[in-house]
Scaffold this motif. Sequence first.
Motif, PDB file in Angstrom:
ATOM      1  N   SER A 172      -7.012   5.339   6.684  1.00 11.65           N
ATOM      2  CA  SER A 172      -6.587   5.862   5.615  1.00 11.65           C
ATOM      3  C   SER A 172      -4.944   6.413   6.050  1.00 11.65           C
ATOM      4  O   SER A 172      -4.977   6.956   7.262  1.00 11.65           O
ATOM      5  CB  SER A 172      -7.288   6.738   4.911  1.00 11.65           C
TER       6      SER A 172
ATOM      7  N   SER B 159       2.179  14.419  -3.382  1.00  8.18           N
ATOM      8  CA  SER B 159       1.343  13.639  -2.099  1.00  8.18           C
ATOM      9  C   SER B 159       1.349  12.125  -2.584  1.00  8.18           C
ATOM     10  O   SER B 159       1.196  11.724  -3.617  1.00  8.18           O
ATOM     11  CB  SER B 159      -0.124  14.287  -2.251  1.00  8.18           C
ATOM     12  N   TRP B 160       1.255  11.303  -1.589  1.00 10.26           N
ATOM     13  CA  TRP B 160       1.079   9.986  -1.290  1.00 10.26           C
ATOM     14  C   TRP B 160       0.103   9.815  -0.592  1.00 10.26           C
ATOM     15  O   TRP B 160       0.010   9.768   0.580  1.00 10.26           O
ATOM     16  CB  TRP B 160       2.478   9.429  -1.145  1.00 10.26           C
ATOM     17  N   ASN B 161      -1.074   9.113  -0.986  1.00 10.00           N
ATOM     18  CA  ASN B 161      -2.272   8.711  -0.522  1.00 10.00           C
ATOM     19  C   ASN B 161      -2.395   7.499  -0.469  1.00 10.00           C
ATOM     20  O   ASN B 161      -2.372   6.761  -1.401  1.00 10.00           O
ATOM     21  CB  ASN B 161      -3.620   9.438  -0.907  1.00 10.00           C
ATOM     22  N   GLN B 162      -3.049   6.871   0.707  1.00 10.71           N
ATOM     23  CA  GLN B 162      -3.558   5.578   0.994  1.00 10.71           C
ATOM     24  C   GLN B 162      -4.753   5.459   1.378  1.00 10.71           C
ATOM     25  O   GLN B 162      -5.028   5.607   2.735  1.00 10.71           O
ATOM     26  CB  GLN B 162      -2.573   4.830   1.827  1.00 10.71           C
ATOM     27  N   PRO B 163      -5.847   5.495   0.596  1.00  9.34           N
ATOM     28  CA  PRO B 163      -7.477   5.679   0.942  1.00  9.34           C
ATOM     29  C   PRO B 163      -7.658   4.606   1.830  1.00  9.34           C
ATOM     30  O   PRO B 163      -8.605   4.684   2.689  1.00  9.34           O
ATOM     31  CB  PRO B 163      -7.991   5.570  -0.271  1.00  9.34           C
TER      32      PRO B 163
ATOM     33  N   ASN C  58      -2.261   9.595   4.761  1.00 11.55           N
ATOM     34  CA  ASN C  58      -1.904  10.451   3.503  1.00 11.55           C
ATOM     35  C   ASN C  58      -0.785  11.154   4.028  1.00 11.55           C
ATOM     36  O   ASN C  58      -0.601  11.563   5.172  1.00 11.55           O
ATOM     37  CB  ASN C  58      -3.016  11.338   3.095  1.00 11.55           C
ATOM     38  N   HIS C  59       0.120  11.332   3.069  1.00 15.43           N
ATOM     39  CA  HIS C  59       1.455  12.389   3.384  1.00 15.43           C
ATOM     40  C   HIS C  59       1.484  13.289   2.110  1.00 15.43           C
ATOM     41  O   HIS C  59       1.225  13.087   0.934  1.00 15.43           O
ATOM     42  CB  HIS C  59       2.572  11.418   3.182  1.00 15.43           C
ATOM     43  N   ASP C  60       2.004  14.591   2.484  1.00 12.44           N
ATOM     44  CA  ASP C  60       2.012  15.680   1.788  1.00 12.44           C
ATOM     45  C   ASP C  60       3.595  16.252   1.747  1.00 12.44           C
ATOM     46  O   ASP C  60       3.921  16.712   3.044  1.00 12.44           O
ATOM     47  CB  ASP C  60       1.001  16.525   1.674  1.00 12.44           C
TER      48      ASP C  60
END
Length: 622
Positions: A345, A333-337, A347-349
């Motif tokens: 925000s 996962s790549w999360n940008q809060p 988020n990618h998974d």
Amino acid sequence: MTPLRAQNSLQRLACNAAVASLVLVSVMHHQSALAIDAEVTGVDEAVENNVKIYLDPIKSQAYSPERLVGEIERLTKTAMRPFGYYAPEVEVTLQEKQAKVSIKPGEPVRIQVIDFSIQGDAKSDPSFISALDAYPQKKGDILEHAPYDALREKFTSLSLQKGYFDWDLLEHRMEIRPWENSARLYLDLNSGERYHFGDTLFHGSHIEIERLSNLLPYHTGDFYLASDIAKLSQDLAQTRWFSLISVKPRLDTGQLALPPQELGFYNELDVNGVEPSPQQPQLTSDAILAATHVMQVGPPSIPIDVVLAPADRHQFEFGVGFSTDVGPRARMSWNQPWVNRYGHSLNHDLYVSGPEQKFTGEYRMPLKDPLRDSYRLQYGLRNQDNNDIKTLEASVEFGRHWTFANDWEQTIYLRATYEDFTLAGEKNQVLLLYPGVRWSRSRTKHPNFPTWGDSQQLTLQYSNKAWGSDADFFRLNGDTQWIRMLGDNNRFIARMNVGAIETDDFSNIPSSLRFFAGGDNSVRGYSYESLSPRDSKGRLIGGQQRFVASLEAQRRLTGKWWLASFIDTGDAFTKWAPDDLYTGAGLGVRWISPVGPIRFDVAHPFDNDDNFRIHFAIGPEF
């Protein structure tokens, strides 16, 4: 080495070992001799326990017998005073490692005067009034120190919790007269005025101040409550915008709790064409505090300092696992809060397993209440090749999400799906456009291994060819699951799923919307999604309805190990009230690991006497 030298070495080694053994025995004897086993008689259990606590630190080696007796007598009398006994007769008899303490408590001290009073704004505060009314002792009772100390501490904590920052105990005195066995208790609290919330000042925030202000659980001018400070801190943490949060009332003229931090190039905002938020006036805390005290009119107020540091803008996670449903699996996962000053925000998974590969993303746009109201744009690609099902799906969904005060969540959305699928040898491509609504709630205690919890979800979806969709249908899917404990060693889990599709064109319903059963979290004893109606060649075609129910009982074996027994039943079918449901039952073991329970089950399907299936999974039930 010569035989003589070897013999000498062995002798020295044996001698050293013997000396070490003697030293160890001596040390153990010395340590055991330090402690005294006190036998206390003549008093009730509470007094006896307190005496033993006082006597426990005594080291007998440090005293002569006469001094040891005197020290035991002194500590025993001290230990009895909190229970109102100020003139006991204590007789001590030493017997090797044991001290026999015989006590005649004597006449207890009784309360003759109770003089408690409250001055200031707290005089009419229900919390203080309740604390006074709950005082357990009255005139004539045997004096106990604990209730008096507890009331004094209660006054102190309530004053700080409710904003009486000028509080003072004008008198706190316990007057004991042992010669007449009487006690007089005095406690006089002057709370002063109750403070109100002043301005809330945010420092170091990369998010718009107006958006943060919407999180405040109070308004300027409201009575101060420490619980509101705690809630603000908790709500700020739930946004995931910040790596560090400090929320404190400004009780003095000191510096801020934490200095504002620079974002750095890695976390810089990139909202092109938008002017940055206006900066707050750069005043020192001394200047602000002094200004608030100049010609102050009305009740006192206290400003709140909120010092923040931004969370890492890019956060990555990677994990691997295994289950009998899909075999080995991996997730990244790549999360940008936060991606801008509005707190949006992204988020990618990416999920990869043998039968299924999936990439999903979500762009979240918080509204006025960032924690309870937001727009959400979701998109994804999914490829599946499992049993008789092959599908390639692309979807996009836009909706609005609400979280209510009772923890229920509601999402209303519009979804577009293109799916190219092959089911039971028949290939089809469909484009579906349909609105939906979803309600859900999940509550747990101890999320890693819930000892109490429940989870509910209900989804309704509707499609119609009138707006360009390739199929008419109405779809319902509902799940419920419950976890309860009986005592500390018995745990019960019940779950049920009901689903249905109403349509006149089932051939255009893609596999992702049809129903299947079987697997680790469905009917154990059967493989993953292996239960559904079949065509004339025995190939799975999916069902229009589904019903699954399960009951599991767990018993703690020892520590973090549990034994489980279960029975599951269910099927996917083309019409309600099927003649038979598939049923499996078995036994399992649970181990509570740091990452959640590891579940190992052996299940037997009732329709095959010779068959058993192993199920393995990691993680809590929901």
